[in-house]
Design an enzyme around this catalytic site. Structure first.
Site, mmCIF file in Angstrom:
data_model
loop_
_atom_site.group_PDB
_atom_site.id
_atom_site.type_symbol
_atom_site.label_atom_id
_atom_site.label_comp_id
_atom_site.label_asym_id
_atom_site.label_seq_id
_atom_site.Cartn_x
_atom_site.Cartn_y
_atom_site.Cartn_z
ATOM 1 N N ASP A 110 -5.480 20.333 30.081
ATOM 2 C CA ASP A 110 -5.388 21.696 30.298
ATOM 3 C C ASP A 110 -7.050 22.140 30.562
ATOM 4 O OD1 ASP A 110 -3.271 23.068 30.271
ATOM 5 O OD2 ASP A 110 -3.278 23.935 28.032
ATOM 6 N N TYR A 126 -9.997 24.671 29.524
ATOM 7 C CA TYR A 126 -10.385 25.368 28.086
ATOM 8 C C TYR A 126 -10.016 26.821 28.374
ATOM 9 C CZ TYR A 126 -13.828 21.249 27.668
ATOM 10 O OH TYR A 126 -14.212 20.293 27.483
ATOM 11 N N PHE A 174 -13.213 18.513 31.229
ATOM 12 C CA PHE A 174 -14.188 18.245 30.264
ATOM 13 C C PHE A 174 -15.488 19.244 30.217
ATOM 14 C CE2 PHE A 174 -11.496 14.477 29.897
ATOM 15 C CZ PHE A 174 -11.121 14.364 28.812
ATOM 16 N N HIS A 199 -7.991 9.589 23.208
ATOM 17 C CA HIS A 199 -8.777 10.825 23.764
ATOM 18 C C HIS A 199 -9.788 10.685 22.872
ATOM 19 C CE1 HIS A 199 -9.301 14.913 24.669
ATOM 20 N NE2 HIS A 199 -8.580 14.570 25.668
#
Length: 229
Positions: free
Chosen positions: A71, A73, A84, A194
């Site tokens: 997703d 942010y 990221f 992750h």
């Protein structure tokens, strides 16, 4: 050169590769959904011009490495259309801070950045793709079922089919599921847990994805990535 597709600009090479997808009914559904969200007064991230920032930053022929996120942010001023990454001036999210920590131990000379803008990576062929390209303010996963995954799965398939020797960094169970879209006989996959604060200590730290990536690029006769940002 950029070409207008719906309400955003798409870099020309991607437009050609993905034209079939842009013409599919599901893509029209995505567009209409976002229009309806805006009409309903919903705040959507990233801003319209940045929804396809990953594509505009790294043209299709230039992609060497793919880092898959999930997703965008969902806080104000964070999402910039690159997985990221956050704009300069925004607080570095925990996952990215852990990515930086791994880089410190993996890449000689890497120093902890004071910002989270990864644009320098994209200019070197690192394609920072989120599986879902939009999200509603403060509602993570709110746009996961509107059709984006159909689109980004097609993007991964196109990269797998039409390019060779790409390196895919798949972090976490969600990203690892994308292995089925990648021809492992012609591409490289490095996977781990992750880098989130909840899981990084369970195998992301010490996985050395960045040096492994550069070693493959060097073996291919390509320029390694300068990971410093």
């Amino acid at each position: 050169m950029s070409v207008k597709v719906t309400n955003v600009n798409i870099e020309e090479s991607w437009k050609k590769v993905l034209m079939h997808e842009f013409q599919q009914p599901y893509f029209a559904t995505i567009k209409q959904f976002l229009i309806n969200e805006k009409k309903a007064g919903k705040i959507i991230y990233p801003p319209g011009p940045l929804i396809f920032n990953a594509f505009n930053s790294t043209p299709f022929p230039d992609v060497k490495v793919v880092i898959l996120g999930q997703d965008p942010y969902h806080g104000p001023n964070q999402a910039m259309g690159l997985s990221f990454s956050v704009p300069i001036g925004e607080k570095i999210p925990s996952s990215l801070r852990n990515i930086y920590k791994e880089l410190q131990t993996d890449i000689d000379g890497f120093t902890m950045p004071k910002h989270g803008d990864l644009t320098k990576w994209t200019n070197q062929g690192v394609f920072l793709l989120n599986a879902f390209l939009t999200v509603r303010h403060k509602q993570p996963a709110s746009h996961q079922k509107i059709g984006w995954q159909t689109f980004t799965d097609a993007v991964i398939r196109k990269l797998s089919e039409e390019r060779e020797g790409l390196i895919f960094l798949l972090w976490g169970s969600f990203a690892k599921k994308k292995k089925t879209l990648i021809d492992t006989s012609k591409h490289h996959i490095f996977e781990s847990v992750h880098p989130s604060g909840l899981s990084a200590h369970r195998g992301f730290f010490g996985s050395k994805p960045f040096s492994k990536t550069n070693n493959v690029l060097i073996q291919q006769g390509k320029k390694p990535i300068n990971w410093q940002v």
